[in-house]
Design a protein around this motif. Structure first.
Motif, PDB file in Angstrom:
ATOM      1  N   UNK A 189       0.808  -1.230   0.000  1.00  0.00           N
ATOM      2  CA  UNK A 189       0.000   0.000   0.000  1.00  0.00           C
ATOM      3  C   UNK A 189       0.835   1.271   0.000  1.00  0.00           C
ATOM      4  N   UNK A 190       2.031   1.216   0.612  1.00  0.00           N
ATOM      5  CA  UNK A 190       2.883   2.417   0.592  1.00  0.00           C
ATOM      6  C   UNK A 190       3.326   2.729  -0.837  1.00  0.00           C
ATOM      7  N   UNK A 191       3.724   1.699  -1.550  1.00  0.00           N
ATOM      8  CA  UNK A 191       4.157   1.891  -2.934  1.00  0.00           C
ATOM      9  C   UNK A 191       3.009   2.347  -3.818  1.00  0.00           C
ATOM     10  N   UNK A 192       1.854   1.731  -3.621  1.00  0.00           N
ATOM     11  CA  UNK A 192       0.680   2.110  -4.418  1.00  0.00           C
ATOM     12  C   UNK A 192       0.269   3.547  -4.110  1.00  0.00           C
ATOM     13  N   UNK A 193       0.321   3.910  -2.836  1.00  0.00           N
ATOM     14  CA  UNK A 193      -0.004   5.289  -2.448  1.00  0.00           C
ATOM     15  C   UNK A 193       0.958   6.270  -3.119  1.00  0.00           C
ATOM     16  N   UNK A 194       2.241   5.927  -3.109  1.00  0.00           N
ATOM     17  CA  UNK A 194       3.247   6.793  -3.751  1.00  0.00           C
ATOM     18  C   UNK A 194       2.952   6.933  -5.245  1.00  0.00           C
ATOM     19  N   UNK A 195       2.592   5.819  -5.874  1.00  0.00           N
ATOM     20  CA  UNK A 195       2.255   5.860  -7.300  1.00  0.00           C
ATOM     21  C   UNK A 195       1.074   6.796  -7.537  1.00  0.00           C
ATOM     22  N   UNK A 196       0.060   6.677  -6.693  1.00  0.00           N
ATOM     23  CA  UNK A 196      -1.143   7.499  -6.869  1.00  0.00           C
ATOM     24  C   UNK A 196      -0.872   8.977  -6.581  1.00  0.00           C
ATOM     25  N   UNK A 197       0.098   9.242  -5.694  1.00  0.00           N
ATOM     26  CA  UNK A 197       0.484  10.645  -5.461  1.00  0.00           C
ATOM     27  C   UNK A 197       1.042  11.245  -6.751  1.00  0.00           C
ATOM     28  N   UNK A 198       1.792  10.445  -7.471  1.00  0.00           N
ATOM     29  CA  UNK A 198       2.334  10.934  -8.740  1.00  0.00           C
ATOM     30  C   UNK A 198       1.245  11.070  -9.787  1.00  0.00           C
TER      31      UNK A 198
END
Lengths: 399, 399
Positions: free
Chosen positions: B235-244
């Motif tokens: 979820x941290x990686x996915x959240x970072x992706x969605x921030x971009x």
């Protein structure tokens, strides 16, 4: 032949043949104890610097050059003739150039937490430095540093040389912030400033963009909350950060030209058949970033991101207040296709300064290399720069 | 009162009172065996779809809507009156609207590897689906899917309804690619296409940009080479992706307005004193992305990135070849300040089509919300769209 005559001949040769590099030497200044803007104390602060040209007798011919995020104080010249490339602004700094080293003493200083922590040509103090209290790298125990702190370390170097006033402060990108901060914090010591691809403050958009660079570092398990050594460094996260820095500092035309040279195709066979494979252009960017990462430090990147995020001219809660302190004439050079500090940032600064009848001019660097035009395209602004450096700021003609 | 009369009254009420939502129901189609563009086979392919308006007797009034990267087939209406918001293009789809459901049967289909893998209103097959061979999630064993495959699954749904020709195919962003691919691959089945904030192919720049979204997912240790369950998801990686994704789909004005509402300041006290603390605007973007991540799947994002990276009209090595197959008139609607699929992508497509005397028109969506204007600002193009949908494409007046 006397040694003076040899020197003179050499100088003449250097001036006559610009293909010969100006040879420069990295210097180091140490500040035993330094108080940061946020109140924290740093001991034994190491600061690299280099200079081009000669300081005149009354020390009135100094120009300070402030470097950008991934840069260092190596603004011009070469350390050795065999260096593959000179400093980043060599096109405008040197004998007879826009920033004429026959006339000016041009000096540049490594920032605190400089990203090139492992370069032998950079002296800096940051989270990768050894904490004298624990004898291990600071990591996240290193205090937050600001653009104001970069200015104050530069000022310490200048004072050590007896320089009390600057003919000009000039910087690109993060360096532009330092130039503006100089003019706002020490208005009596700065006669002119030039902000290249810069801004007067970090707006919410830019703060978020900078955060995007920090995020992959913190995701890398090697990062370990900032506790690592050079041998166990989070290189994957740092590489990912640099991939972002590289893209946002460019613009489509540049990457698409690289794509052509690689014969990039959307429908490449590897990525079509295997999710683990990447497109040629992705591999190119990754390999380039990985190579750059080898002399850089991930925590240093985080601290530089933070220094930029915190930036507002004058370091208060009001841009107006910060700008109102400035007395030096201001030259703004945004880049036409900049996707990082977009031209609107310089335009806003120009408007704010013009509102208070401050002497300000703005010239746009044209070209399709985005933010990077402020570095690679700076030669196009040579005449504008040299004219500005001759602006009369004497009391009779103050602005 | 008869039930027909009640229905009539209700329809009148719905038409007269647009604040009443059009109520829609998610449907599901299953393809037992499906051959992908790259030759791989998928079994038991689940495909969600929904429709607005009625299919006429000769099944000639269908319009297909293709969704964008983070979207689903929920293009208009609500599943229940209590839904907080209707489908994303509700401004232009409905009774009496630009895409008039009193006249057209409007249908939309969830893509393969739809990012909203855990939404009860999405039916999709992707790396989070159970591999019938192993009875565990596919992970990276899921084959690479392409925009062409999305088109082919849509075609299967349409064929199951007896629809052999589309009055129009319309899509935004990733949906635009599907619309163009439809026109190139099945020219006899598409009468008009509309590409909103779209492109005819992925240039090197855009492929690199998309890769930036994928990178933080692969850095998250929970990702584990794609082997995870929903409970152990990265979820941290996915959240970072969605921030971009969120930032690049917007433009400075939007984020800066949010910043104002949060009283964002560059010199916020938390981040000034502690490197672990973040600026208010960063926390806002993070929290928003984290919330969105809860119904999304990280591997699905990787597969959608890849589908887009591989996109070139016609799925060959030549854009010219792909475009030469298109017979349908083309309407292009780029967004003025788009930072993701910048207006030059639509302009290039317009130029290429105009070169071959193909009927093409381009209208720019004005506004300061960047790429997102293609969704939130679509209402501004209602008249242009409705005029285009009335273009005569009969054989006597083919273009």
């Amino acid at each position: 032949m006397t040694s003076t005559r040899i020197t003179t001949l050499l100088l003449l040769a250097l001036t006559a043949l610009p293909s010969w590099a100006m040879i420069v030497e990295k210097q180091k200044h140490v500040i035993p104890s330094f108080t940061l803007f946020n109140g924290a104390e740093l001991k034994n602060v190491q600061i690299g610097w280099e200079a081009y040209g000669e300081l005149n007798e009354d020390k009135s011919n100094a120009i300070l050059i402030n470097h950008y995020f991934t840069g260092s104080s190596h603004a011009a010249g070469k350390y050795a003739e065999s260096d593959p490339a000179p400093g980043y602004w060599d096109a405008i700094i040197g004998p007879g150039k826009a920033i004429d080293t026959n006339r000016f003493f041009v000096i540049s200083v490594d920032t605190l937490a400089n990203i090139n922590a492992y370069s032998s040509n950079v002296h800096t103090t940051g989270p990768a430095s050894v904490n004298p209290t624990t004898q291990t790298p600071y990591g996240l125990d290193f205090p937050v540093v600001t653009i104001r702190d970069f200015v104050n370390t530069q000022r310490a170097v200048l004072q050590s040389l007896g320089i009390k006033k600057l003919h000009a402060v000039i910087g690109a990108s993060m360096g532009s912030m330092q130039a503006i901060e100089w003019a706002s914090t020490y208005p009596d010591e700065v006669e002119r400033i030039v902000s290249v691809i810069g801004t007067g403050y970090m707006d919410a958009w830019s703060t978020v963009e900078l955060e995007q660079w920090a995020i992959p570092i913190r995701l890398d398990k090697q990062w370990n909350q900032g506790n690592y050594t050079r041998e166990t460094a989070p290189l994957d996260g740092l590489t990912a950060a640099l991939m972002q820095v590289t893209q946002i500092a460019l613009a489509p035309a540049f990457i698409n030209q690289i794509g052509e040279s690689l014969d990039y195709q959307p429908l490449e066979s590897g990525p079509l058949h295997d999710i683990r494979q990447k497109h040629s252009i992705v591999n190119w960017l990754h390999d380039r970033a990985r190579q750059r990462a080898s002399l850089m430090d991930a925590n240093h990147l985080l601290y530089l991101v933070r220094a930029c995020q915190l930036f507002i001219t004058g370091h208060s809660d009001s841009l107006e207040k910060g700008l109102s302190n400035i007395t030096a004439p201001v030259l703004l050079l945004p880049a036409e296709q900049d996707l990082l500090l977009m031209p609107y940032m310089s335009e806003l600064l120009a408007d704010e300064l013009a509102k208070r009848n401050h002497p300000v001019s703005l010239h746009t660097i044209e070209g399709d290399q985005g933010h990077l035009e402020g570095v690679t395209g700076i030669g196009k602004m040579a005449k504008t720069l040299s004219t500005f450096l001759n602006t009369d700021v004497s009391p009779e003609n103050p602005k």
